[in-house]
Design an enzyme around this catalytic site. Sequence first.
Site, PDB file in Angstrom:
ATOM      1  N   GLU A 291       0.843  -1.197   0.000  1.00 22.04           N
ATOM      2  CA  GLU A 291       0.000   0.000   0.000  1.00 22.04           C
ATOM      3  C   GLU A 291       0.877   1.246   0.000  1.00 22.04           C
ATOM      4  O   GLU A 291       1.564   1.531   0.974  1.00 22.04           O
ATOM      5  CB  GLU A 291      -0.918   0.017   1.222  1.00 22.04           C
ATOM      6  CG  GLU A 291      -1.778   1.278   1.310  1.00 22.04           C
ATOM      7  CD  GLU A 291      -2.515   1.417   2.628  1.00 22.04           C
ATOM      8  OE1 GLU A 291      -2.872   2.564   2.992  1.00 22.04           O
ATOM      9  OE2 GLU A 291      -2.726   0.390   3.304  1.00 22.04           O
TER      10      GLU A 291
ATOM     11  N   ARG B  31       0.600  10.444   0.064  1.00 21.62           N
ATOM     12  CA  ARG B  31       0.915  11.546   0.971  1.00 21.62           C
ATOM     13  C   ARG B  31       2.161  12.308   0.548  1.00 21.62           C
ATOM     14  O   ARG B  31       2.574  13.243   1.243  1.00 21.62           O
ATOM     15  CB  ARG B  31       1.133  11.012   2.390  1.00 21.62           C
ATOM     16  CG  ARG B  31      -0.041  10.241   2.959  1.00 21.62           C
ATOM     17  CD  ARG B  31       0.260   9.725   4.345  1.00 21.62           C
ATOM     18  NE  ARG B  31      -0.654   8.678   4.752  1.00 21.62           N
ATOM     19  CZ  ARG B  31      -0.540   7.971   5.854  1.00 21.62           C
ATOM     20  NH1 ARG B  31       0.482   8.197   6.679  1.00 21.62           N
ATOM     21  NH2 ARG B  31      -1.407   7.027   6.156  1.00 21.62           N
TER      22      ARG B  31
ATOM     23  N   THR C 273      -4.770   6.084   1.347  1.00 21.39           N
ATOM     24  CA  THR C 273      -5.219   7.451   1.649  1.00 21.39           C
ATOM     25  C   THR C 273      -6.007   8.048   0.484  1.00 21.39           C
ATOM     26  O   THR C 273      -5.868   9.230   0.162  1.00 21.39           O
ATOM     27  CB  THR C 273      -4.038   8.372   2.020  1.00 21.39           C
ATOM     28  OG1 THR C 273      -3.034   7.636   2.712  1.00 21.39           O
ATOM     29  CG2 THR C 273      -4.515   9.498   2.944  1.00 21.39           C
TER      30      THR C 273
ATOM     31  N   LYS D 214     -11.269  -1.776   6.238  1.00 25.10           N
ATOM     32  CA  LYS D 214     -10.096  -1.355   6.997  1.00 25.10           C
ATOM     33  C   LYS D 214     -10.587  -0.788   8.333  1.00 25.10           C
ATOM     34  O   LYS D 214     -11.514   0.025   8.350  1.00 25.10           O
ATOM     35  CB  LYS D 214      -9.328  -0.302   6.209  1.00 25.10           C
ATOM     36  CG  LYS D 214      -8.143   0.299   6.939  1.00 25.10           C
ATOM     37  CD  LYS D 214      -7.428   1.306   6.033  1.00 25.10           C
ATOM     38  CE  LYS D 214      -6.243   1.947   6.731  1.00 25.10           C
ATOM     39  NZ  LYS D 214      -5.492   2.858   5.847  1.00 25.10           N
TER      40      LYS D 214
END
Length: 215
Positions: free
Chosen positions: A47, A51, A74, A134
């Site tokens: 993953e 960011r 994200t 998640k």
Amino acid sequence: MTPAQQSAKAAEICRLAPVVPVLVIDDLAHARPLAEALVAGGLPALEVTLRTPVALDAIRVMSEVPGGVVGAGTLLTPADVKAAKQAGATFGVSPGATDRLIAACEDEGLPLLPGAATASEIMALLEKGYAVQKFVPAEQAGGAGFLRSIGSPIPQVKFCPTGGISLKIAPDYLALKNILCVGGSWVAPKDAMTKGDWAGITLLAAEAAALARSA
């Protein structure tokens, strides 16, 4: 791709290894050797969090590594979903879920691992068809104790908890029947990436890959 189809694919990915590395990549030059090191250690699902400015390019590079299954973390907006899919991400992860984000994943055909932290959020996602979710931020939202408790009234949902999980406490989560895997950043420490200690990262990955799980 319906939410149910997305969850089926997410379950396949989560079952590849007990730990999904959560990666923050600042230097694009680290992308390929990092992916190679993690895959060599037995952690194929990766993953890459969106960011940093190089995150999408890192996904492109890491997607070329044999044996790797690269996703984007994200995801916050439909634009994130589209960009991640175009970069080569094969799955997406979000800290929460909105109707627009879910619709974008359906439109783009990107399997989503949507985030939830409360019983109501879990139920709302299950109602839409997401049976794999998640749990985030895991430690701050109640940890393994919460997930153990929620497994009785909502046994239909399986989780990948992420947030504050380390090698030491990962077994507490993996011992639960409703946990498919955990997400963790400890397998790719920033100082090791900076030093180019890819062999060390492979060892950390192998240690994580050897963890036992119940689900």
